[in-house]
Design an enzyme around this catalytic site. Structure first.
Site, PDB file in Angstrom:
ATOM      1  N   ASN A   7      -5.315   3.836  -0.220  1.00 28.77           N
ATOM      2  CA  ASN A   7      -5.703   4.070  -1.614  1.00 28.77           C
ATOM      3  C   ASN A   7      -5.749   5.539  -2.012  1.00 28.77           C
ATOM      4  OD1 ASN A   7      -5.890   1.326  -1.628  1.00 28.77           O
ATOM      5  ND2 ASN A   7      -8.092   1.242  -1.869  1.00 28.77           N
ATOM      6  N   ASN A  29      -2.506  -0.193  -4.996  1.00 26.38           N
ATOM      7  CA  ASN A  29      -3.399   0.974  -5.094  1.00 26.38           C
ATOM      8  C   ASN A  29      -2.823   2.241  -4.484  1.00 26.38           C
ATOM      9  OD1 ASN A  29      -5.397  -0.351  -6.559  1.00 26.38           O
ATOM     10  ND2 ASN A  29      -6.369  -1.128  -4.712  1.00 26.38           N
ATOM     11  N   ASP A  81       4.419  -1.906   1.062  1.00 25.25           N
ATOM     12  CA  ASP A  81       4.395  -3.364   1.061  1.00 25.25           C
ATOM     13  C   ASP A  81       4.420  -3.896  -0.363  1.00 25.25           C
ATOM     14  OD1 ASP A  81       1.655  -2.152   1.084  1.00 25.25           O
ATOM     15  OD2 ASP A  81       1.047  -4.210   0.705  1.00 25.25           O
ATOM     16  N   HIS A 121      -0.188  -4.292   5.184  1.00 33.32           N
ATOM     17  CA  HIS A 121      -0.303  -3.029   4.437  1.00 33.32           C
ATOM     18  C   HIS A 121       0.385  -1.869   5.158  1.00 33.32           C
ATOM     19  CE1 HIS A 121      -1.998  -2.412   0.611  1.00 33.32           C
ATOM     20  NE2 HIS A 121      -3.213  -2.032   0.914  1.00 33.32           N
TER      21      HIS A 121
END
Length: 188
Positions: free
Chosen positions: A66, A112, A91, A19
């Site tokens: 997020n 997200n 990513d 991430h």
């Protein structure tokens, strides 16, 4: 002026995870452009400098993935940067490890961080550089996969991908996104 934002999660716990490829690419880009990442405002760690003749702000939002849109919107509003000049590096589990895909706009595709940026900017029309982190194994939870680290044998592949993402961002700023798309989207 351009904002180039690499997405990731703050704190050492998330270093080198799938991430955090956006953070890794920004670190390479900051090094290439000689931009110190020392500013701390707009819920981000960032630095300002030049890419060719263009002013750029390199940003690593510190809001956790997020909520990345909060930081990017704050910075875009403050510096009066339009969404089409906000380049996001993130990513992508739909691309093989190390593959890049540049897009000028598009949906979040289940990501997200991108979803939150779209929500905060009020548009899907901002360029992004998606860095492949490989497909999630069927038996694995998505969160566990993207918060996991790359196996040793893929570390050099990903290091090359961070350099390519940095080069793509520079090309997008200096020569336009179309040229970068034509060059980088054909590779691999």
């Amino acid at each position: 002026m351009y904002i180039i934002a690499g997405l990731g999660n703050p704190t050492r716990e998330y270093d080198k995870t799938r991430h955090n490829v956006g953070f890794e690419a920004i670190d390479v880009l900051a090094d290439k452009l000689g931009i110190p990442m020392t500013e701390k405002k707009h819920k981000a760690i960032y630095g300002m400098g030049m890419a060719g003749y263009q002013k750029v702000i390199l940003s690593k939002p510190q809001t956790y993935m997020n909520l990345s849109g909060e930081s990017i919107r704050s910075m875009a509003d403050f510096y009066k940067v339009e969404p089409e000049h906000v380049i996001v590096i993130c990513d992508d589990i739909n691309l093989v490890e190390g593959q890049l895909r540049i897009r000028l706009k598009g949906s979040a595709g289940g990501h997200n961080g991108l979803k939150n940026i779209i929500q905060h900017l009020g548009t899907q029309e901002f360029p992004r550089i998606r860095v492949g982190v490989g497909e999630k194994p069927k038996e694995m939870d998505l969160a566990d996969y993207v918060l996991g680290r790359f196996p040793k044998e893929l570390e050099s592949v990903m290091a090359d991908a961070y350099v390519a993402a940095a080069e793509a961002a520079i090309m997008m700023v200096e020569d336009g996104a179309e040229k970068a798309m034509n060059y980088f989207n054909r590779k691999k």
